[in-house]
Design an enzyme around this catalytic site. Structure first.
Site, PDB file in Angstrom:
ATOM      1  N   ARG A  41       6.734  -4.624   6.296  1.00 44.60           N
ATOM      2  CA  ARG A  41       5.560  -4.313   7.116  1.00 44.60           C
ATOM      3  C   ARG A  41       4.634  -3.361   6.362  1.00 44.60           C
ATOM      4  NH1 ARG A  41       9.112  -2.533  12.390  1.00 44.60           N
ATOM      5  NH2 ARG A  41      10.132  -4.553  12.769  1.00 44.60           N
ATOM      6  N   ASP A  53       1.067  -0.787   6.810  1.00 43.85           N
ATOM      7  CA  ASP A  53       0.349  -0.015   7.818  1.00 43.85           C
ATOM      8  C   ASP A  53      -1.112  -0.421   7.904  1.00 43.85           C
ATOM      9  OD1 ASP A  53       2.625   1.497   8.345  1.00 43.85           O
ATOM     10  OD2 ASP A  53       2.121   2.982   6.801  1.00 43.85           O
ATOM     11  N   ARG A  83       2.574   6.770   0.459  1.00 40.92           N
ATOM     12  CA  ARG A  83       1.414   7.609   0.762  1.00 40.92           C
ATOM     13  C   ARG A  83       1.789   9.090   0.742  1.00 40.92           C
ATOM     14  NH1 ARG A  83      -1.002   5.474   6.187  1.00 40.92           N
ATOM     15  NH2 ARG A  83      -2.386   7.255   5.835  1.00 40.92           N
TER      16      ARG A  83
END
Length: 269
Positions: free
Chosen positions: A49, A51, A196
């Protein structure tokens, strides 16, 4: 019959990968297009997945269906019903043991960072941005402590659903190309917001806000509040998903980023 697809997408218009009740995600759009082509609902299983705002160069999904079509038809037919920001790159029948998520043994992410005194309107959402020069040698030295198997809790989102924070980081490369700095992260798997959060820390070191040794201290602490804030999603790309050779999964097309990707060499351990 199990069919695997390679999917490329611009993450800017979407609320991430995973389907939501009110739509607006990459999965919602892909499943809508597959349904329109196949004339029956088809559920996708994804390798990883992403974001909101994160892009896909080499995302991989699979479906199970009794519908028989050529690989070319799956690609062209599905793309007919997709928005211009999503495109199926390839389709391939797979044996039953193949699973887009569980058969994958590694993932590679790119982060593209633009270094300029002023931001570029042409790169909005496609590249991260800092307005001050960065010390690449310091960032490389700091990143060295992340290689190997570690508990990455200090870089884990509070919303992460992974069963364990322990991951194997195979490779981190940092290269400069003109006003861009390209980062490559290769690991067996990643936690929610892990790349991140690592980017936030590496940029902090590159700016001289912390010494090189600080990152190893943060890693050892396993405390998220000691790390830098989560960095912007704009320049993050899921570039490649690694599978056993027996599945012969096609390689992602990595030269599609407008300013060019410097990773012409394959990721190696």
């Amino acid at each position: 019959m199990r069919i695997a697809f390679g999917v490329q997408y611009d993450g800017r218009p979407f609320r991430g990968w995973q389907s939501q009740r009110d739509g607006g995600t990459v999965q919602d759009e892909l499943e809508r297009a597959l349904c329109a082509f196949a004339q029956t609902p088809l559920k996708t299983i994804v390798a990883g997945r992403t974001d909101t705002g994160v892009h896909g160069l080499g995302q991989v999904v699979h479906i199970d269906t009794e519908l028989e079509r050529t690989e070319f038809s799956w690609v062209r037919g599905t793309n007919t019903f997709l928005p211009e920001t999503i495109a199926v790159q390839w389709a391939k029948p797979m044996p039953e043991p193949f699973h887009a998520r569980f058969s994958a043994f590694e993932r590679t992410y790119f982060y593209v960072l633009h270094v300029s005194a002023v931001r570029s309107a042409m790169l909005a959402g496609l590249s991260g941005w800092v307005h001050t020069p960065l010390d690449l040698d310091a960032m490389r030295a700091a990143a060295a402590c992340l290689i190997g198997e570690h508990d990455f809790s200090a870089f884990r989102s509070s919303q992460c659903q992974a069963k364990t924070p322990v991951k194997q980081m195979h490779q981190i490369d940092i290269r400069q190309q003109g006003s861009f700095i390209h980062f490559r992260f290769r690991a067996n798997a990643f936690l929610h917001h892990m790349v991140r959060n690592l980017m936030g820390c590496l940029v902090a070191v590159g700016r001289g806000r912390y010494p090189v040794e600080w990152l190893s201290e943060v890693l050892a602490s396993r405390e998220r509040h000691l790390a830098a804030p989560t960095f912007m999603p704009d320049g993050l790309y899921l570039a490649q998903v690694g599978y056993p050779e027996k599945f012969a999964v096609p390689a992602a097309t990595l030269a599609s980023v407008p300013w060019g990707v410097v990773w012409s060499d394959p990721a190696t351990s």
